[in-house]
Design a protein around this motif. Structure first.
Motif, PDB file in Angstrom:
ATOM      1  N   GLN A 139       0.823  -1.208   0.000  1.00  0.00           N
ATOM      2  CA  GLN A 139       0.000   0.000   0.000  1.00  0.00           C
ATOM      3  C   GLN A 139       0.862   1.265   0.000  1.00  0.00           C
ATOM      4  O   GLN A 139       0.466   2.293  -0.543  1.00  0.00           O
ATOM      5  CB  GLN A 139      -0.925   0.001   1.214  1.00  0.00           C
ATOM      6  N   HIS A 140       2.029   1.181   0.623  1.00  0.00           N
ATOM      7  CA  HIS A 140       2.956   2.320   0.683  1.00  0.00           C
ATOM      8  C   HIS A 140       3.432   2.714  -0.716  1.00  0.00           C
ATOM      9  O   HIS A 140       3.701   3.888  -0.990  1.00  0.00           O
ATOM     10  CB  HIS A 140       4.146   1.931   1.568  1.00  0.00           C
ATOM     11  N   ILE A 182      -2.759   5.112  -7.696  1.00  0.00           N
ATOM     12  CA  ILE A 182      -4.155   5.107  -8.115  1.00  0.00           C
ATOM     13  C   ILE A 182      -4.304   6.030  -9.326  1.00  0.00           C
ATOM     14  O   ILE A 182      -3.719   7.122  -9.361  1.00  0.00           O
ATOM     15  CB  ILE A 182      -5.081   5.593  -6.978  1.00  0.00           C
ATOM     16  N   SER A 183      -5.092   5.617 -10.287  1.00  0.00           N
ATOM     17  CA  SER A 183      -5.284   6.435 -11.487  1.00  0.00           C
ATOM     18  C   SER A 183      -6.067   7.708 -11.159  1.00  0.00           C
ATOM     19  O   SER A 183      -6.857   7.750 -10.212  1.00  0.00           O
ATOM     20  CB  SER A 183      -6.024   5.638 -12.563  1.00  0.00           C
ATOM     21  N   THR A 184      -5.857   8.734 -11.974  1.00  0.00           N
ATOM     22  CA  THR A 184      -6.556  10.015 -11.777  1.00  0.00           C
ATOM     23  C   THR A 184      -8.068   9.838 -11.885  1.00  0.00           C
ATOM     24  O   THR A 184      -8.839  10.465 -11.148  1.00  0.00           O
ATOM     25  CB  THR A 184      -6.057  11.035 -12.812  1.00  0.00           C
ATOM     26  N   TYR A 189     -10.283  18.882  -9.292  1.00  0.00           N
ATOM     27  CA  TYR A 189      -9.882  17.500  -9.563  1.00  0.00           C
ATOM     28  C   TYR A 189      -8.693  17.147  -8.665  1.00  0.00           C
ATOM     29  O   TYR A 189      -8.094  18.010  -8.017  1.00  0.00           O
ATOM     30  CB  TYR A 189      -9.518  17.281 -11.030  1.00  0.00           C
ATOM     31  N   GLY A 190      -8.359  15.859  -8.620  1.00  0.00           N
ATOM     32  CA  GLY A 190      -7.205  15.391  -7.858  1.00  0.00           C
ATOM     33  C   GLY A 190      -6.376  14.436  -8.688  1.00  0.00           C
ATOM     34  O   GLY A 190      -6.878  13.788  -9.607  1.00  0.00           O
ATOM     35  N   THR A 191      -5.104  14.335  -8.357  1.00  0.00           N
ATOM     36  CA  THR A 191      -4.226  13.398  -9.056  1.00  0.00           C
ATOM     37  C   THR A 191      -3.108  12.977  -8.120  1.00  0.00           C
ATOM     38  O   THR A 191      -2.654  13.766  -7.278  1.00  0.00           O
ATOM     39  CB  THR A 191      -3.636  14.028 -10.342  1.00  0.00           C
ATOM     40  N   GLN A 192      -2.676  11.721  -8.224  1.00  0.00           N
ATOM     41  CA  GLN A 192      -1.587  11.241  -7.384  1.00  0.00           C
ATOM     42  C   GLN A 192      -0.255  11.630  -8.017  1.00  0.00           C
ATOM     43  O   GLN A 192      -0.023  11.376  -9.203  1.00  0.00           O
ATOM     44  CB  GLN A 192      -1.660   9.720  -7.202  1.00  0.00           C
ATOM     45  N   PRO A 222       1.809   7.389  -0.504  1.00  0.00           N
ATOM     46  CA  PRO A 222       0.940   7.896  -1.560  1.00  0.00           C
ATOM     47  C   PRO A 222       0.572   9.354  -1.306  1.00  0.00           C
ATOM     48  O   PRO A 222       0.097   9.705  -0.214  1.00  0.00           O
ATOM     49  CB  PRO A 222      -0.299   6.988  -1.461  1.00  0.00           C
ATOM     50  N   THR A 223       0.836  10.196  -2.290  1.00  0.00           N
ATOM     51  CA  THR A 223       0.614  11.637  -2.149  1.00  0.00           C
ATOM     52  C   THR A 223      -0.310  12.110  -3.261  1.00  0.00           C
ATOM     53  O   THR A 223      -0.025  11.895  -4.447  1.00  0.00           O
ATOM     54  CB  THR A 223       1.948  12.403  -2.203  1.00  0.00           C
ATOM     55  N   ILE A 224      -1.406  12.734  -2.883  1.00  0.00           N
ATOM     56  CA  ILE A 224      -2.426  13.175  -3.836  1.00  0.00           C
ATOM     57  C   ILE A 224      -2.572  14.688  -3.747  1.00  0.00           C
ATOM     58  O   ILE A 224      -2.721  15.244  -2.655  1.00  0.00           O
ATOM     59  CB  ILE A 224      -3.775  12.488  -3.532  1.00  0.00           C
TER      60      ILE A 224
END
Length: 453
Positions: free
Chosen positions: A350-351, A355-357, A386-389, A395-397
């Motif tokens: 998980q670290h 994840i797709s936009t 909107y958001g994006t990783q 994980p940073t979004i």
């Protein structure tokens, strides 16, 4: 195939840790002018030419003294030699030949491991040959003058050493998961490392502060490699004096930073202390995955409700780590120790998760539908465009909004909960970066300026 091991042996304060740092080309082993600083076996990776190996630092050997940690140190040094393909016997060229050197040499001659004799602290190349000459008396072959501090003679030492090492296996190595074991003194970190390895790899003692350096150990389970890092117990800063403990705690903090997952070991008998809370905060701030390990569970008097009440109490005191999984173990008996690695696997995966936009924006739309962004008294409402990783580990979004100040802490926590409920991220912190429209315009302007150039 595991790398061959080279054990570095010698009496206290001859410069073993300095030589280990030199061979491994790092500054990891604690070097301090005080006998007994190194106690456990610490492993560092090194290479020379086409040969790769692990160099093992050991505590200073004294055979005629059984005070404090010395019997444990002898046990660790002997264990290192038992698994070694070769040994480096370090002596002090400035101090000259001592009775302790002769005792160790006698013991080494009885072993089947080939030995390279390194005469350290020969800072002067001209005088080094004369300083080394008297060590012929040890009967261990040619004494090689060198300086661990300046590097003189290191090449000659390595040339002699690799004659005893097998060629490096060229097969593709499996990617390892780095796991730091941290906690307060005497919560059972070294016992846990030994339980994983199946032997006394780290010294275990009721004396606080036994472990000083960060001890790396590689284990394999089900085709997965783990680098386990035992660390010094971390006490309150005001209680730590400058010296080996100070350096050991700094190594512990560095171990947290270079790990993928941290095992935060808590003492079941003590519960969650203020220092545990600070350590948990440090792990979260560093963005490391984490598993909460409740040790000494075998010593707790239990009924059918104990484990649930205990978990509820831990969660309330470490509420900012509600994403970390918890396991109740006994390092002493081995109870549930092997199950820790299953939780480590989950946290490590998980670290590094991405994840797709499109999926991120589906979660944001659903979240806004159930709970619309707040509105000010003046009628201004927050809007999430909107958001994006942008990165992993953790994980940073990035969330692009009209104005970050319109989103208070409650709504930000709500959005993070929605991400976790929809996407998981078990065992790892996630970072949400809120960027306003002005920030986006500045970035676009900077991009245009770059294109013009």
């Amino acid at each position: 195939m595991p790398l061959p091991i080279v054990a570095v042996i010698g009496r206290p304060n001859v410069g073993k840790s300095t030589i280990v740092n030199r061979l491994a080309q790092v500054q990891d082993a604690i070097v301090y002018d005080q006998p007994g600083v190194t106690r456990d076996r610490t492993y560092k990776q090194a290479f020379w030419g086409d040969r790769e190996f692990q160099v093992v630092d050991t505590g200073g050997l004294i055979f005629d003294d059984d005070t404090e940690f010395l019997p444990y140190i002898r046990e660790q040094a002997m264990a290192a030699l038992a698994e070694a393909s070769a040994a480096i016997f370090v002596v002090d060229g400035q101090q000259g030949l001592t009775n302790a050197d002769q005792e160790i040499a006698t013991w080494l001659r009885q072993q089947s491991v080939p030995v390279v004799l390194a005469v350290n602290k020969c800072e002067s190349v001209e005088q080094g040959v004369m300083q080394a000459a008297e060590f012929w008396e040890l009967g261990l072959g040619e004494p090689l003058p060198m300086s661990g501090i300046h590097g003189n003679g290191t090449g000659e030492l390595l040339d002699r050493l690799v004659e005893f090492l097998p060629p490096t296996d060229q097969s593709e190595p499996t990617e390892e998961i780095r796991v730091a074991i941290v906690g307060r003194p005497n919560v059972g970190k070294s016992s846990l490392l030994n339980a994983f390895v199946g032997e006394n790899r780290a010294i275990v003692s009721p004396i606080s502060g036994t472990t000083r350096d960060a001890i790396d150990m590689v284990v394999e389970r089900h085709d997965q490699t783990y680098r386990l890092i035992d660390t010094a117990g971390i006490r309150r800063k005001k209680n730590v004096e400058y010296g080996p403990e100070f350096f050991g705690i700094n190594r512990a903090f560095k171990a947290i930073n270079r790990s993928d997952v941290v095992l935060l070991v808590l003492d079941a008998l003590d519960g969650v202390t203020d220092q545990d809370q600070k350590l948990a905060g440090r792990i979260a701030d560093d963005g490391r995955g984490c598993v909460l390990v409740i040790n000494k569970w075998d010593a707790v008097e239990k009924d059918s409700h104990t484990i649930y009440d205990y978990e509820r109490d831990v969660r309330s005191r470490l509420h900012y780590m509600d994403w970390a999984e918890m396991i109740f173990i006994s390092a002493k008996t081995g109870q549930r120790v092997e199950k820790i690695l299953d939780l480590v696997n989950t946290a490590a995966e998980q670290h590094q998760r991405r994840i797709s936009t499109a999926v991120i924006n589906e979660v944001l739309e659903e979240a806004a539908r159930w709970h619309t962004p707040p509105t000010t008294r003046g009628g201004r409402q927050g809007k999430i465009y909107y958001g994006t990783q942008v990165s992993t580990a953790p994980p940073t979004i990035v969330l692009f909004v009209n104005d970050p100040e319109l989103f208070g802490d409650n709504y930000r926590r709500y959005i993070e909960r929605q991400f976790r409920q929809s996407l998981g991220f078990t065992g790892t912190p996630i970072r949400l970066l809120w960027r306003g429209k002005k920030m986006r315009d500045l970035e676009r302007g900077a991009n245009r300026a770059t294109k013009v150039k």
